[in-house]
Motif scaffolding. Structure first.
Motif, short mmCIF file in Angstrom:
data_model
loop_
_atom_site.label_atom_id
_atom_site.label_comp_id
_atom_site.label_asym_id
_atom_site.label_seq_id
_atom_site.Cartn_x
_atom_site.Cartn_y
_atom_site.Cartn_z
N VAL A 95 29.47 16.19 26.47
CA VAL A 95 28.21 16.88 26.18
C VAL A 95 27.36 16.90 27.44
CG1 VAL A 95 26.11 16.88 24.79
CG2 VAL A 95 28.29 16.16 23.76
N THR A 154 23.70 18.77 29.23
CA THR A 154 22.41 19.20 28.73
C THR A 154 21.89 20.43 29.46
OG1 THR A 154 21.11 17.85 30.26
CG2 THR A 154 21.86 16.79 28.22
N GLN A 155 20.92 21.06 28.83
CA GLN A 155 20.27 22.22 29.43
C GLN A 155 19.54 21.81 30.72
OE1 GLN A 155 18.18 24.47 26.48
NE2 GLN A 155 17.11 25.75 27.95
N GLU A 163 20.38 19.43 32.79
CA GLU A 163 21.38 19.27 33.86
C GLU A 163 21.75 20.62 34.44
OE1 GLU A 163 24.61 16.09 33.25
OE2 GLU A 163 23.94 16.54 31.22
N GLY A 183 19.63 27.84 25.22
CA GLY A 183 20.71 26.87 25.40
C GLY A 183 21.98 27.45 25.98
N ILE A 186 23.88 26.61 29.55
CA ILE A 186 24.92 25.61 29.79
C ILE A 186 26.28 26.30 29.91
CG2 ILE A 186 26.14 23.61 28.85
CD1 ILE A 186 23.49 22.87 27.41
#
Length: 244
Positions: free
Chosen positions: A116, A118-119, A121, A141, A144
Motif C-alpha cells: 500500500v 499513499t497519495q 508519497e 486518489g 497513485i
C-alpha cells in the motif's frame, strides 16, 4: 519527443474502464495534432482492503510522441478526463518525458504492485522528479496509479498492450516474420520463452494482447494442434497471468 501519460481511476462500476478511456484519450490527442499515440498499456496494481478501487485496481499508460508542448498536452488531457471520467471516480493524471523517468519512479511503480502506497508519497515523489501529477476528480486518489503506471511502463517488464497501431484490426493467420514487419509487435515467443521462427504461422484469433517484456511488445503463442510450425495466440488466462 516521447512522453508517458499515466491515468487511473476514471471509471465506476457502471461505466467503461480506464483502458477504454486511455485509448479514447490517445485518439483525441492524435486527432487534434497535439501528439501521436504510440501505445497503451495496462498495469495491474495491488488489490488490498485498504485500497479503494473500482473492479481490478489497474491503471493505464499512454506512450505518445509530440513536439515539446508538455504543458499544453497536460491541459488537454486534464480537460478530457474531467469531461469524460465517470461520476464518483477519483481520476489521476501523470505526464513525464520518457527520458526523464528516473529509478525512483520505477521503484514506486513496483512498490504499488506489492504494498500500500499513499497519495502523499506520490505527490512528494512527483514534485522531486519533475512529474506533472494531478488529481482531477473526487479525492484525486488516482494519482497513485497514474504515477505507478508511468514507472511500470518505464521498467519495461510489466503489463500488456491494450493498443498498438493496427493491433485490434489484425485477424487470421500470419507468419511470425510478417507479423513483426507489418505491425508494432516486436517479437513472438512460445509460452516457454523460445522465440518463434519467422516462417512459423500464428492464428491470431480475436484477442491479440502482447505483453511488455524487455521494453518490447511480445506476443505469446502456444501450439495449435499437432501440426509442426502451427501456433495460436496464447489463451487469455495465461496472458493475464503473465502480464499482471
Amino acid at each position: 519527443m516521447n512522453y508517458l501519460i499515466g491515468i487511473d481511476d476514471t471509471d465506476n462500476l457502471e461505466s467503461r474502464g480506464t483502458g477504454y478511456r486511455a485509448r479514447a484519450l490517445g485518439d483525441a490527442l492524435t486527432r487534434t495534432g497535439l501528439a501521436e499515440l504510440r501505445s497503451v498499456t495496462r498495469h495491474q496494481l495491488l488489490v488490498h482492503p485498504a485500497i479503494p478501487y473500482t473492479s481490478h485496481n489497474s491503471s493505464a499508460c499512454l506512450l505518445v510522441s509530440a513536439r515539446d508542448g508538455v504543458e499544453e498536452i497536460a491541459r488537454f488531457c486534464a480537460g478530457v478526463l474531467l469531461a469524460e471520467s465517470a461520476p464518483g471516480s477519483d481520476a489521476g493524471l501523470c505526464l513525464l518525458r520518457v527520458d526523464s523517468v528516473g529509478p525512483a519512479v520505477v521503484a514506486f511503480g513496483r512498490r504499488a504492485k506489492r504494498e500500500v502506497v499513499t497519495q502523499g508519497e506520490a505527490t512528494t515523489l512527483a514534485a522531486a522528479q519533475g512529474c506533472i501529477l494531478q488529481g482531477l476528480t473526487g479525492d484525486g486518489g488516482g494519482v497513485i496509479g497514474a504515477l505507478a503506471a508511468v514507472g511500470l511502463y518505464a521498467a519495461g517488464d510489466d503489463g500488456r498492450y491494450l493498443w498498438l497501431p493496427r493491433l485490434r484490426e489484425m485477424t487470421g493467420a500470419i507468419t511470425a516474420g510478417l507479423l513483426r514487419r507489418i505491425s508494432a509487435i516486436d517479437a513472438a515467443h512460445i509460452v516457454d520463452g523460445r522465440p518463434l521462427p519467422d516462417d512459423d504461422t500464428v492464428e491470431l484469433g480475436d484477442w491479440v494482447r502482447p505483453i511488455r517484456r524487455g521494453g518490447e511488445a511480445v506476443l505469446l503463442v502456444e501450439p495449435a494442434g499437432d501440426a509442426e510450425g502451427q501456433w495460436r495466440v496464447a489463451g487469455r488466462d495465461l496472458i493475464k497471468a503473465r502480464s499482471e
